[in-house]
Scaffold this motif. Sequence first.
Motif: not given
Length: 126
Positions: A77-83
Motif C-alpha cells: 500500500k506504500i505509494p511510489v513515485i518514480m522520479l
Amino acid sequence: MKRNRILIVEDEESLLKLESILLSSKGYKVVGVADGVAAIEEIFSNIPDLVILDVMLPGIDGFEVCRRIKEDPATSKIPVIMLTARKNTQDMDRGLQSGADAYITKPFKSAQLIGTIERILSNAVG
C-alpha cells in the motif's frame, strides 16, 4: 498533523540533497538512500508513508525495487513515485506496470513533485 515520512532513493548525491531540502521545507520527514538494496532494507525495516524512487540505481534498479514493494502485503500500500531521467514510453509503461503510482521525469519542477506527493498522500488517507 502527522509529519509524513518519505524515503528518497536517488544515487546522485546533489539531487538527493536537493530533493531532501525541498521536502523537508514542506514539513515532510525525509530519509535518503543511494541504491536499490539500501532502499529495500530501509522500506522493510522502517515503512515510509511514500517512496520517491529513481530508476537507474546501483545494484537493484528502481523497477525491481517498486515491484518488490508492491508484491509484499506488508508494503504493497506504500505509494511510489518514480522520479527519473528515463522519458521514453516503454520506461513509463514499465514503471506503471511495476506498480508506481506516478512517473515524473527529470528535470522536474518542484511544484509538480510537491503537488503529486500531496495528491497521493491525501488519497492514501481517504
